[in-house]
Write an enzyme that holds these catalytic residues in place. Structure first.
Site, PDB file in Angstrom:
ATOM      1  N   GLN A  74       0.843  -1.210   0.000  1.00  0.00           N
ATOM      2  CA  GLN A  74       0.000   0.000   0.000  1.00  0.00           C
ATOM      3  C   GLN A  74       0.878   1.260   0.000  1.00  0.00           C
ATOM      4  OE1 GLN A  74      -2.183  -0.797   3.616  1.00  0.00           O
ATOM      5  NE2 GLN A  74      -3.849  -1.811   2.529  1.00  0.00           N
ATOM      6  N   LEU A  75       1.937   1.205   0.777  1.00  0.00           N
ATOM      7  CA  LEU A  75       2.821   2.366   0.922  1.00  0.00           C
ATOM      8  C   LEU A  75       3.430   2.808  -0.411  1.00  0.00           C
ATOM      9  CD1 LEU A  75       4.635   4.276   2.703  1.00  0.00           C
ATOM     10  CD2 LEU A  75       6.205   2.335   2.923  1.00  0.00           C
ATOM     11  N   ARG A  77       2.463   2.658  -3.295  1.00  0.00           N
ATOM     12  CA  ARG A  77       1.559   3.286  -4.259  1.00  0.00           C
ATOM     13  C   ARG A  77       1.736   4.812  -4.241  1.00  0.00           C
ATOM     14  NH1 ARG A  77      -2.818   0.611  -6.021  1.00  0.00           N
ATOM     15  NH2 ARG A  77      -2.794   2.286  -7.555  1.00  0.00           N
ATOM     16  N   GLN A  85      13.618  -1.148   0.135  1.00  0.00           N
ATOM     17  CA  GLN A  85      13.012  -2.208   0.949  1.00  0.00           C
ATOM     18  C   GLN A  85      13.918  -3.422   1.026  1.00  0.00           C
ATOM     19  OE1 GLN A  85       9.028  -3.313  -0.224  1.00  0.00           O
ATOM     20  NE2 GLN A  85       8.745  -4.518   1.634  1.00  0.00           N
ATOM     21  N   GLN A  86      13.937  -4.011   2.223  1.00  0.00           N
ATOM     22  CA  GLN A  86      14.675  -5.253   2.453  1.00  0.00           C
ATOM     23  C   GLN A  86      14.269  -6.294   1.393  1.00  0.00           C
ATOM     24  OE1 GLN A  86      13.365  -7.468   5.903  1.00  0.00           O
ATOM     25  NE2 GLN A  86      15.477  -7.631   6.561  1.00  0.00           N
ATOM     26  N   SER A  87      15.260  -6.930   0.812  1.00  0.00           N
ATOM     27  CA  SER A  87      15.001  -7.821  -0.326  1.00  0.00           C
ATOM     28  C   SER A  87      14.754  -9.255   0.130  1.00  0.00           C
ATOM     29  CB  SER A  87      16.208  -7.792  -1.263  1.00  0.00           C
ATOM     30  OG  SER A  87      16.096  -8.817  -2.211  1.00  0.00           O
ATOM     31  N   ARG A 138      10.755 -17.760  -1.786  1.00  0.00           N
ATOM     32  CA  ARG A 138       9.944 -16.658  -1.229  1.00  0.00           C
ATOM     33  C   ARG A 138       8.525 -16.627  -1.797  1.00  0.00           C
ATOM     34  NH1 ARG A 138      11.527 -11.072  -4.321  1.00  0.00           N
ATOM     35  NH2 ARG A 138      11.909 -12.009  -6.339  1.00  0.00           N
ATOM     36  N   ARG A 156       5.600  18.050   1.481  1.00  0.00           N
ATOM     37  CA  ARG A 156       4.329  18.135   0.765  1.00  0.00           C
ATOM     38  C   ARG A 156       3.731  16.741   0.603  1.00  0.00           C
ATOM     39  NH1 ARG A 156       3.417  20.916  -5.177  1.00  0.00           N
ATOM     40  NH2 ARG A 156       1.170  21.211  -4.962  1.00  0.00           N
ATOM     41  N   ARG A 165      -3.676   8.334   4.872  1.00  0.00           N
ATOM     42  CA  ARG A 165      -3.455   7.096   5.623  1.00  0.00           C
ATOM     43  C   ARG A 165      -3.760   7.207   7.115  1.00  0.00           C
ATOM     44  NH1 ARG A 165      -3.611   3.111   1.754  1.00  0.00           N
ATOM     45  NH2 ARG A 165      -2.482   3.858  -0.083  1.00  0.00           N
TER      46      ARG A 165
HETATM   47  C1  LIG Z   1      -8.296   3.943   1.943  1.00  0.00           C
HETATM   48  C2  LIG Z   1      -7.624   3.632   0.662  1.00  0.00           C
HETATM   49  C3  LIG Z   1      -8.084   2.608  -0.126  1.00  0.00           C
HETATM   50  C4  LIG Z   1      -7.469   2.324  -1.354  1.00  0.00           C
HETATM   51  N1  LIG Z   1      -7.902   1.284  -2.107  1.00  0.00           N
HETATM   52  C5  LIG Z   1      -7.315   0.997  -3.292  1.00  0.00           C
HETATM   53  C6  LIG Z   1      -7.763  -0.085  -4.124  1.00  0.00           C
HETATM   54  O1  LIG Z   1      -8.710  -0.772  -3.798  1.00  0.00           O
HETATM   55  N2  LIG Z   1      -7.117  -0.339  -5.284  1.00  0.00           N
HETATM   56  C7  LIG Z   1      -6.057   0.427  -5.714  1.00  0.00           C
HETATM   57  O2  LIG Z   1      -5.512   0.168  -6.781  1.00  0.00           O
HETATM   58  N3  LIG Z   1      -5.597   1.458  -4.943  1.00  0.00           N
HETATM   59  C8  LIG Z   1      -6.197   1.753  -3.747  1.00  0.00           C
HETATM   60  N4  LIG Z   1      -5.725   2.781  -2.998  1.00  0.00           N
HETATM   61  C9  LIG Z   1      -4.524   3.505  -3.444  1.00  0.00           C
HETATM   62  C10 LIG Z   1      -4.881   4.857  -4.046  1.00  0.00           C
HETATM   63  O3  LIG Z   1      -5.677   4.727  -5.205  1.00  0.00           O
HETATM   64  C11 LIG Z   1      -3.594   5.622  -4.398  1.00  0.00           C
HETATM   65  O4  LIG Z   1      -2.895   4.900  -5.386  1.00  0.00           O
HETATM   66  C12 LIG Z   1      -2.683   5.806  -3.208  1.00  0.00           C
HETATM   67  O5  LIG Z   1      -3.390   6.239  -2.076  1.00  0.00           O
HETATM   68  C13 LIG Z   1      -1.605   6.843  -3.567  1.00  0.00           C
HETATM   69  O6  LIG Z   1      -2.227   8.094  -3.611  1.00  0.00           O
HETATM   70  P1  LIG Z   1      -1.784   9.240  -4.602  1.00  0.00           P
HETATM   71  O7  LIG Z   1      -1.821   8.767  -5.998  1.00  0.00           O
HETATM   72  O8  LIG Z   1      -2.619  10.453  -4.264  1.00  0.00           O
HETATM   73  O9  LIG Z   1      -0.287   9.488  -4.072  1.00  0.00           O
HETATM   74  P2  LIG Z   1       1.081   9.793  -4.844  1.00  0.00           P
HETATM   75  O10 LIG Z   1       1.380   8.722  -5.824  1.00  0.00           O
HETATM   76  O11 LIG Z   1       2.088  10.024  -3.812  1.00  0.00           O
HETATM   77  O12 LIG Z   1       0.796  11.112  -5.621  1.00  0.00           O
HETATM   78  C14 LIG Z   1       0.633  12.343  -4.928  1.00  0.00           C
HETATM   79  C15 LIG Z   1      -0.187  13.248  -5.801  1.00  0.00           C
HETATM   80  O13 LIG Z   1       0.577  13.551  -6.971  1.00  0.00           O
HETATM   81  C16 LIG Z   1      -0.303  13.623  -8.084  1.00  0.00           C
HETATM   82  N5  LIG Z   1       0.082  12.577  -9.038  1.00  0.00           N
HETATM   83  C17 LIG Z   1       1.013  11.606  -8.855  1.00  0.00           C
HETATM   84  N6  LIG Z   1       1.145  10.868  -9.955  1.00  0.00           N
HETATM   85  C18 LIG Z   1       0.264  11.364 -10.855  1.00  0.00           C
HETATM   86  C19 LIG Z   1      -0.093  10.991 -12.177  1.00  0.00           C
HETATM   87  N7  LIG Z   1       0.477   9.974 -12.820  1.00  0.00           N
HETATM   88  N8  LIG Z   1      -1.024  11.726 -12.802  1.00  0.00           N
HETATM   89  C20 LIG Z   1      -1.614  12.776 -12.200  1.00  0.00           C
HETATM   90  N9  LIG Z   1      -1.351  13.164 -10.933  1.00  0.00           N
HETATM   91  C21 LIG Z   1      -0.407  12.462 -10.267  1.00  0.00           C
HETATM   92  C22 LIG Z   1      -1.718  13.418  -7.572  1.00  0.00           C
HETATM   93  O14 LIG Z   1      -2.272  14.669  -7.264  1.00  0.00           O
HETATM   94  C23 LIG Z   1      -1.492  12.643  -6.311  1.00  0.00           C
HETATM   95  O15 LIG Z   1      -2.552  12.782  -5.362  1.00  0.00           O
HETATM   96  C24 LIG Z   1      -6.341   3.094  -1.780  1.00  0.00           C
HETATM   97  C25 LIG Z   1      -5.885   4.136  -0.969  1.00  0.00           C
HETATM   98  C26 LIG Z   1      -6.499   4.412   0.239  1.00  0.00           C
HETATM   99  C27 LIG Z   1      -5.982   5.552   1.080  1.00  0.00           C
END
Ligand SMILES: Cc1cc2nc3c(=O)[nH]c(=O)nc-3n(C[C@H](O)[C@H](O)[C@H](O)COP(=O)(O)OP(=O)(O)OC[C@H]3O[C@@H](n4cnc5c(N)ncnc54)[C@H](O)[C@@H]3O)c2cc1C
Length: 204
Positions: A74-75, A77, A85-87, A138, A156, A165
């Site tokens: 999740q992180l 993403r 990350q530890q491999s 693994r 930011r 989160r």
């Molecule tokens: C409660 C919860 C449930 C979730 N459930 C799911 C799930 O079921 N399935 C799933 O796949 N994901 C899920 N996610 C992940 C979510 O969709 C995001 O991928 C994740 O939270 C990262 O957020 P972000 O893209 O805003 O962050 P970052 O990647 O850190 O990006 C920060 C900000 O930069 C901008 N940005 C970054 N990259 C781009 C880009 N390519 N184009 C345009 N703007 C960009 C956006 O404004 C973004 O908010 C979940 C997240 C949460 C918090």
């Protein structure tokens, strides 16, 4: 789980405030002298008006230990951060120790969960004993397996991450890590993170 600060930008709030004031001053940021009141005011204005690029000049590097692969999946993403990350290709899991996270939500099924993970641990060891490589073995490890990860986020991105989160919508483990990160961030840059906590989270 443990969350430790490995490094952070020195005098981060002064730096951010200088970047902010530099946008509106004939003087360069280098030549600005700011009081503590100026620093706090400039940071609050930047956040209030959404002039958040100034927050990107400061960062924190966290060392996180003992979290599951569920959490780290999740992180990572969050794309605007850096991770190491530890491999599991290079590091053999020592399943004679406390090697997996027992989800709080499975407390009442602890025995079933632990029995199954014991068997997985034995199978993993067995494969390696038979000559299977650590990187291949693994594949049978569970997502609960503990991991260590180093995270660098600028302020930011850290604010954005924490808003998502710390939310009750987020899963308990990453929420717990976000709480620990926020508490460290507040020690380092109290004004930047003062508005974050249980009351300021983003629901998705
Ligand atoms: C409660 C919860 C449930 C979730 N459930 C799911 C799930 O079921 N399935 C799933 O796949 N994901 C899920 N996610 C992940 C979510 O969709 C995001 O991928 C994740 O939270 C990262 O957020 P972000 O893209 O805003 O962050 P970052 O990647 O850190 O990006 C920060 C900000 O930069 C901008 N940005 C970054 N990259 C781009 C880009 N390519 N184009 C345009 N703007 C960009 C956006 O404004 C973004 O908010 C979940 C997240 C949460 C918090």
């Amino acid at each position: 789980m443990e969350v430790k600060v490995l490094r952070s930008t020195p005098f981060p709030e002064e730096l951010i405030a200088k970047a902010m004031r530099g946008c509106r001053s004939i003087k360069s940021a280098y030549n600005l002298v700011l009081t503590q009141d100026d620093i706090q005011r400039l940071i609050r204005v930047a956040i209030k008006m959404g002039h958040e690029s100034v927050l990107e000049h400061a960062s924190i590097t966290f060392g996180v230990e003992g979290v599951s692969r569920v959490l780290t999946h999740q992180l990572v993403r969050h794309r605007l951060a850096s991770y190491s990350q530890q491999s599991l290709r290079r590091v053999k899991v020592d399943n004679s120790t406390d090697w997996y996270v027992l989800p709080k939500t499975l407390e009442s099924h602890k025995r079933d969960f632990s029995n199954l993970l014991y068997l997985i641990g034995q199978a993993y060891n067995g494969l390696i004993k038979k000559g299977v490589s650590v990187e291949s073995a693994r594949y049978i490890l569970p997502m609960a397996v503990k991991s260590n990860i180093v995270i660098t986020m600028n302020f930011r991105e850290l604010r954005h991450f924490l808003k998502l989160r710390l939310s009750p919508d987020a899963e308990w483990e990453i929420r717990e890590m976000a709480q620990l990160m926020l508490s460290e961030a507040k020690k380092i840059a109290p004004t930047v993170f003062e508005d974050l906590g249980d009351k300021n989270v983003q629901s998705i």
